[in-house]
Design a protein around this motif. Structure first.
Motif, PDB file in Angstrom:
ATOM      1  N   HIS A 176      37.631  54.387  96.128  1.00  0.00           N
ATOM      2  CA  HIS A 176      38.517  55.712  97.044  1.00  0.00           C
ATOM      3  C   HIS A 176      39.744  54.852  97.570  1.00  0.00           C
ATOM      4  O   HIS A 176      40.382  55.385  98.535  1.00  0.00           O
ATOM      5  CB  HIS A 176      37.873  56.751  97.494  1.00  0.00           C
ATOM      6  CG  HIS A 176      37.101  57.739  96.271  1.00  0.00           C
ATOM      7  ND1 HIS A 176      37.581  58.454  95.664  1.00  0.00           N
ATOM      8  CD2 HIS A 176      35.749  58.018  95.727  1.00  0.00           C
ATOM      9  CE1 HIS A 176      37.196  59.026  95.254  1.00  0.00           C
ATOM     10  NE2 HIS A 176      35.711  59.213  95.560  1.00  0.00           N
ATOM     11  N   VAL A 177      38.872  53.851  98.766  1.00  0.00           N
ATOM     12  CA  VAL A 177      39.785  53.289  99.766  1.00  0.00           C
ATOM     13  C   VAL A 177      40.823  52.583  98.892  1.00  0.00           C
ATOM     14  O   VAL A 177      41.947  52.107  99.714  1.00  0.00           O
ATOM     15  CB  VAL A 177      38.589  52.426 100.687  1.00  0.00           C
ATOM     16  CG1 VAL A 177      39.960  51.302 101.928  1.00  0.00           C
ATOM     17  CG2 VAL A 177      38.039  53.442 101.652  1.00  0.00           C
ATOM     18  N   GLU A 178      40.785  51.909  98.125  1.00  0.00           N
ATOM     19  CA  GLU A 178      41.468  50.904  97.297  1.00  0.00           C
ATOM     20  C   GLU A 178      42.589  52.230  96.950  1.00  0.00           C
ATOM     21  O   GLU A 178      44.083  51.622  97.087  1.00  0.00           O
ATOM     22  CB  GLU A 178      40.895  50.401  96.429  1.00  0.00           C
ATOM     23  CG  GLU A 178      41.548  49.563  95.529  1.00  0.00           C
ATOM     24  CD  GLU A 178      40.969  48.988  94.108  1.00  0.00           C
ATOM     25  OE1 GLU A 178      41.876  48.526  93.494  1.00  0.00           O
ATOM     26  OE2 GLU A 178      39.764  47.930  94.771  1.00  0.00           O
ATOM     27  N   HIS A 179      42.296  53.297  96.354  1.00  0.00           N
ATOM     28  CA  HIS A 179      43.078  53.632  96.006  1.00  0.00           C
ATOM     29  C   HIS A 179      44.518  54.973  96.933  1.00  0.00           C
ATOM     30  O   HIS A 179      45.325  54.944  97.689  1.00  0.00           O
ATOM     31  CB  HIS A 179      42.897  54.745  94.853  1.00  0.00           C
ATOM     32  CG  HIS A 179      42.649  54.696  93.680  1.00  0.00           C
ATOM     33  ND1 HIS A 179      43.121  54.682  92.322  1.00  0.00           N
ATOM     34  CD2 HIS A 179      41.552  54.292  92.878  1.00  0.00           C
ATOM     35  CE1 HIS A 179      42.815  53.470  91.774  1.00  0.00           C
ATOM     36  NE2 HIS A 179      41.495  53.829  92.397  1.00  0.00           N
ATOM     37  N   ILE A 180      43.899  54.734  98.083  1.00  0.00           N
ATOM     38  CA  ILE A 180      43.938  55.010  99.647  1.00  0.00           C
ATOM     39  C   ILE A 180      44.673  53.902  99.542  1.00  0.00           C
ATOM     40  O   ILE A 180      46.712  55.227 100.326  1.00  0.00           O
ATOM     41  CB  ILE A 180      42.888  56.012  99.965  1.00  0.00           C
ATOM     42  CG1 ILE A 180      41.856  56.894  99.690  1.00  0.00           C
ATOM     43  CG2 ILE A 180      44.043  56.632 101.988  1.00  0.00           C
ATOM     44  CD1 ILE A 180      41.064  57.472 100.845  1.00  0.00           C
ATOM     45  N   SER A 181      44.754  52.870  99.601  1.00  0.00           N
ATOM     46  CA  SER A 181      45.422  52.216 100.249  1.00  0.00           C
ATOM     47  C   SER A 181      47.084  52.561  99.378  1.00  0.00           C
ATOM     48  O   SER A 181      48.028  52.079 100.040  1.00  0.00           O
ATOM     49  CB  SER A 181      44.984  51.371  99.921  1.00  0.00           C
ATOM     50  OG  SER A 181      45.971  49.546 100.550  1.00  0.00           O
ATOM     51  N   LYS A 182      46.745  52.547  97.897  1.00  0.00           N
ATOM     52  CA  LYS A 182      47.617  52.592  97.389  1.00  0.00           C
ATOM     53  C   LYS A 182      48.799  53.384  97.441  1.00  0.00           C
ATOM     54  O   LYS A 182      50.168  53.669  97.268  1.00  0.00           O
ATOM     55  CB  LYS A 182      47.503  51.800  95.549  1.00  0.00           C
ATOM     56  CG  LYS A 182      47.010  51.013  95.316  1.00  0.00           C
ATOM     57  CD  LYS A 182      46.185  50.266  93.979  1.00  0.00           C
ATOM     58  CE  LYS A 182      45.940  49.446  93.834  1.00  0.00           C
ATOM     59  NZ  LYS A 182      45.278  49.381  92.927  1.00  0.00           N
TER      60      LYS A 182
END
Length: 96
Positions: A40-46
Motif C-alpha cells: 500500500h505504501v509503495e502504491h501511495i508513493s506512486k
C-alpha cells in the motif's frame, strides 16, 4: 466522503498525512499483513508523483549505535551492519 466508502489505501494515506508510521504500525492499525502495508505504501508513493505531495521515509535506525545508512530504506533489516545488534527500528513513512 464517508469512512466506510474509503479504501484501505486511502485511509492509510490520510493517516500518513497526520503522522509518521512504520509498516508494522500500519499493519496493526488497519488489521492487514505487514507485507500488504508495504505494498500500500509503495502504491501511495506512486500515486503522489502527480501531486505536490511526497512520501518521506525516515530510515531504519540501530537502537544500539544509531547507524542509519542502510542500503534498503523501505524494509526493516534483521541486524545492524556496524555493531551486529538486532535492535533495529522499522523505517517510518509520512506524506508531506
Amino acid at each position: 466522503m464517508l469512512e466506510a466508502s474509503r479504501t484501505t489505501r486511502q485511509r492509510i494515506a490520510d493517516q500518513l498525512r497526520d503522522e509518521a508510521m512504520a509498516a508494522g504500525t500500519i499493519a496493526n492499525e488497519f488489521e492487514i499483513q505487514t507485507s500488504d502495508a508495504l505494498t500500500h505504501v509503495e502504491h501511495i508513493s506512486k500515486s503522489l508523483e502527480s501531486t505536490d505531495e511526497q512520501l518521506l521515509v525516515a530510515p531504519p535506525e540501530c537502537e544500539e549505535c544509531g547507524f542509519t545508512d542502510f542500503d534498503d530504506l523501505t524494509n526493516r533489516p534483521s541486524r545492524c551492519p556496524e555493531c551486529k545488534c538486532e535492535a533495529v527500528s522499522e523505517p517510518a513513512y509520512r506524506i508531506s
